[in-house]
Design an enzyme around this catalytic site. Structure first.
Site, PDB file in Angstrom:
ATOM      1  N   PHE A 190      23.229 -21.829  67.773  1.00  0.00           N
ATOM      2  CA  PHE A 190      22.438 -22.992  67.373  1.00  0.00           C
ATOM      3  C   PHE A 190      21.215 -23.187  68.278  1.00  0.00           C
ATOM      4  O   PHE A 190      20.066 -23.153  67.815  1.00  0.00           O
ATOM      5  CB  PHE A 190      23.370 -24.216  67.416  1.00  0.00           C
ATOM      6  CG  PHE A 190      22.700 -25.548  67.268  1.00  0.00           C
ATOM      7  CD1 PHE A 190      21.647 -25.740  66.388  1.00  0.00           C
ATOM      8  CD2 PHE A 190      23.153 -26.634  68.003  1.00  0.00           C
ATOM      9  CE1 PHE A 190      21.048 -26.991  66.249  1.00  0.00           C
ATOM     10  CE2 PHE A 190      22.570 -27.878  67.868  1.00  0.00           C
ATOM     11  CZ  PHE A 190      21.515 -28.059  67.002  1.00  0.00           C
ATOM     12  N   TYR A 229      36.759 -26.220  79.581  1.00  0.00           N
ATOM     13  CA  TYR A 229      35.369 -25.912  79.224  1.00  0.00           C
ATOM     14  C   TYR A 229      34.415 -26.475  80.264  1.00  0.00           C
ATOM     15  O   TYR A 229      33.552 -25.768  80.790  1.00  0.00           O
ATOM     16  CB  TYR A 229      35.049 -26.498  77.847  1.00  0.00           C
ATOM     17  CG  TYR A 229      33.570 -26.525  77.535  1.00  0.00           C
ATOM     18  CD1 TYR A 229      32.866 -25.351  77.302  1.00  0.00           C
ATOM     19  CD2 TYR A 229      32.872 -27.739  77.482  1.00  0.00           C
ATOM     20  CE1 TYR A 229      31.502 -25.372  77.031  1.00  0.00           C
ATOM     21  CE2 TYR A 229      31.514 -27.770  77.205  1.00  0.00           C
ATOM     22  CZ  TYR A 229      30.836 -26.590  76.982  1.00  0.00           C
ATOM     23  OH  TYR A 229      29.495 -26.621  76.724  1.00  0.00           O
ATOM     24  N   LYS A 254      31.950 -24.534  83.248  1.00  0.00           N
ATOM     25  CA  LYS A 254      30.515 -24.759  83.387  1.00  0.00           C
ATOM     26  C   LYS A 254      30.166 -25.239  84.794  1.00  0.00           C
ATOM     27  O   LYS A 254      29.125 -24.857  85.350  1.00  0.00           O
ATOM     28  CB  LYS A 254      30.041 -25.764  82.330  1.00  0.00           C
ATOM     29  CG  LYS A 254      30.007 -25.198  80.924  1.00  0.00           C
ATOM     30  CD  LYS A 254      29.037 -24.018  80.844  1.00  0.00           C
ATOM     31  CE  LYS A 254      28.780 -23.560  79.436  1.00  0.00           C
ATOM     32  NZ  LYS A 254      27.781 -22.466  79.385  1.00  0.00           N
TER      33      LYS A 254
END
Length: 337
Positions: A12, A153, A157
């Site tokens: 995206f 997640y 990061k």
């Protein structure tokens, strides 16, 4: 002509960034795993459109495949690397945590190794607002302590930020990490709220609204986001001579050419108001299924984007109504509804 290697170029954000850079005269090399986390046809269509430009080329490969990534990097010798590819999705990390370790830790390491060997002018890597985790003082600032991630997640990061700092320090590798805040817009991922809500409303199916609708997000329109990334490309950090040289608004490391930058609208929108905007554009009401907060989620995000403005003179500004209007128009056209 400067060359930019974008990992996740069929994604995206990667698609929108590649399109912008091509329009501005860059040569863009894409690398994407084309995984089936969501419909691959959407990714293929994004690449097909980019390939209409002769200055775009791409390779299919996983981040974990160092040999393939390294071969591409050495053959194309990019001046800049923008690392966007990752195993995305906060909620999916509860179901398949190993995918996040493989893509987000091993994959990021492989990208950094290529950047180190090439000695690129600037390495830019995607982080996320999710690293702020359980923080409740808002708006979130880059210099706030962020040690309470709520999902794997987010933890991967945050680990990427630390890994990148070590490489910036050891190898004098100019590195910018950017923390995205709820990105939305045309060509978005089907697992994202706007996509799911629009699909549900147009098909008459119920939509799940978590925390009884008491959720607030700093929504960032995708073209604003990639414009910010484009401007940050030209704002490579430089190792300071002294910590005293760093302004109070800057997240620049005192020991490395490294900084982290929020990219957000600096505003919050209530989830139910977001749904109202989608209903208005779709011309029908949603069947709302109110639910409890989902594990690992947070009730609110809100970016302090002062640093982005100081570095680039730019602030995202697209309002939620306009952004939703653009997405719904794209959705209706793409799916012929």
């Amino acid at each position: 002509m400067r060359t930019v290697l974008i990992t996740g170029s069929a994604g995206f954000i990667g698609y929108h960034l590649a399109k912008l850079l091509l329009d501005e005269g860059f040569r863009v090399v894409g690398y994407d795993g084309m995984t089936d986390y969501y419909e691959v046809s959407l990714k293929e269509r994004r690449h097909q459109m980019l390939l209409q430009n002769p200055h775009f080329s791409c390779e299919t490969g996983m981040l974990e495949d160092f040999e393939k990534l390294h071969t591409l990097a050495m053959a194309t010798r990019p001046d800049i690397i923008v690392h966007l590819a990752a195993q995305a999705g906060v909620r999916y990390s509860l179901e398949n945590p190993r995918a996040y370790v493989d893509a987000n830790l091993v994959g990021a390491f492989n990208v950094m190794e290529c950047a180190r060997e090439l000695g690129v002018d600037h390495l830019l890597m995607a982080s996320t607002s999710s690293v702020y985790g359980a923080n409740t003082d808002m708006p979130f600032g880059e210099r706030d302590k962020a040690d309470t991630q709520m999902t794997l997640y987010a933890a991967t990061k945050k680990a990427n930020e630390a890994m990148a700092h070590s490489y910036a320090h050891l190898w004098d590798l100019p590195t910018t990490m950017f923390r995205f805040f709820t990105v939305y817009g045309p060509w978005g991922r089907p697992d994202m709220a706007l996509f799911k809500f629009t699909r549900g409303i147009l098909s008459g199916e119920p939509i799940d609204i978590y925390n009884q609708g008491e959720m607030y997000r700093d929504f960032t329109y995708v073209t604003d986001l990639v414009r910010a990334i484009r401007l940050l490309i030209d704002a490579a950090p430089v190792r300071p001579d002294s910590a005293d040289d760093i302004p109070e608004w800057d997240s620049l490391s005192p020991s490395a050419p490294w900084r982290v930058v929020n990219i957000g609208n600096s505003d919050t929108v209530k989830l139910t108001d977001f749904v109202d905007a989608i209903e208005a554009e779709c011309g029908r009401e949603a069947v709302r299924n109110y639910m409890e907060m989902q594990k690992g989620d947070v009730p609110a995000t809100w970016a302090d984007a002062t640093l982005l403005r100081e570095l680039t003179g730019y602030s995202p500004e697209t309002g939620i109504r306009e952004g939703v209007r653009q997405f719904v128009a794209w959705y209706r056209d793409y799916y012929n509804v």
